[in-house]
Design a protein around this motif. Structure first.
Motif, PDB file in Angstrom:
ATOM      1  N   GLU A 282       1.191   4.398  -2.835  1.00  0.00           N
ATOM      2  CA  GLU A 282       0.981   5.843  -2.517  1.00  0.00           C
ATOM      3  C   GLU A 282       2.336   6.604  -3.134  1.00  0.00           C
ATOM      4  O   GLU A 282       2.325   7.770  -3.642  1.00  0.00           O
TER       5      GLU A 282
ATOM      6  N   GLU B 296       0.775  -1.396  -0.014  1.00  0.00           N
ATOM      7  CA  GLU B 296      -0.185  -0.039   0.061  1.00  0.00           C
ATOM      8  C   GLU B 296       0.903   1.208   0.188  1.00  0.00           C
ATOM      9  O   GLU B 296       0.603   2.060  -0.583  1.00  0.00           O
ATOM     10  N   LYS B 297       1.766   1.177   0.776  1.00  0.00           N
ATOM     11  CA  LYS B 297       2.712   2.261   0.719  1.00  0.00           C
ATOM     12  C   LYS B 297       3.202   2.521  -0.552  1.00  0.00           C
ATOM     13  O   LYS B 297       3.655   3.616  -0.867  1.00  0.00           O
TER      14      LYS B 297
END
Length: 101
Positions: A37, A33-34
């Motif tokens: 982003e 997820e990081k």
């Protein structure tokens, strides 16, 4: 965080191991997820390494699920190999995730 030598005495440790494997999966998912982003460039760079971590973690789960009690000697061998594999995954995640925090 992985606990070194988590396997101590017999199969009662399975629940702790399953929780460790599950925690590894959650850390991997959070890292993915990081990276999303951070943008596609970062995602592309780490996709392969993350896929390898996911596969190794999955293989550990299968190894644990399929373990059959074959006596103390086999248990000690299994425990030693399993702990080594956990340590390798833990170090790999630590190094990879540290570089991207």
């Amino acid at each position: 965080m992985l606990e070194p030598n988590i396997l101590q005495n017999g199969m009662h440790s399975n629940l702790s191991l399953e929780k460790t494997i599950e925690a590894n999966g959650k850390r991997i998912d959070a890292f993915k997820e990081k990276m999303k982003e951070a943008g596609s460039k970062a995602t592309k760079k780490y996709n392969k390494e993350v896929a390898v971590l996911e596969q190794k973690n999955h293989e550990l789960k299968i190894k644990l699920d399929e373990y059959k009690d074959e006596g103390q000697i086999k248990w000690e061998e299994f425990k030693m190999n399993f702990n080594h594999d956990l340590d390798v995954i833990g170090k790999t995640m630590k190094d990879l995730f540290k570089d991207n925090s």
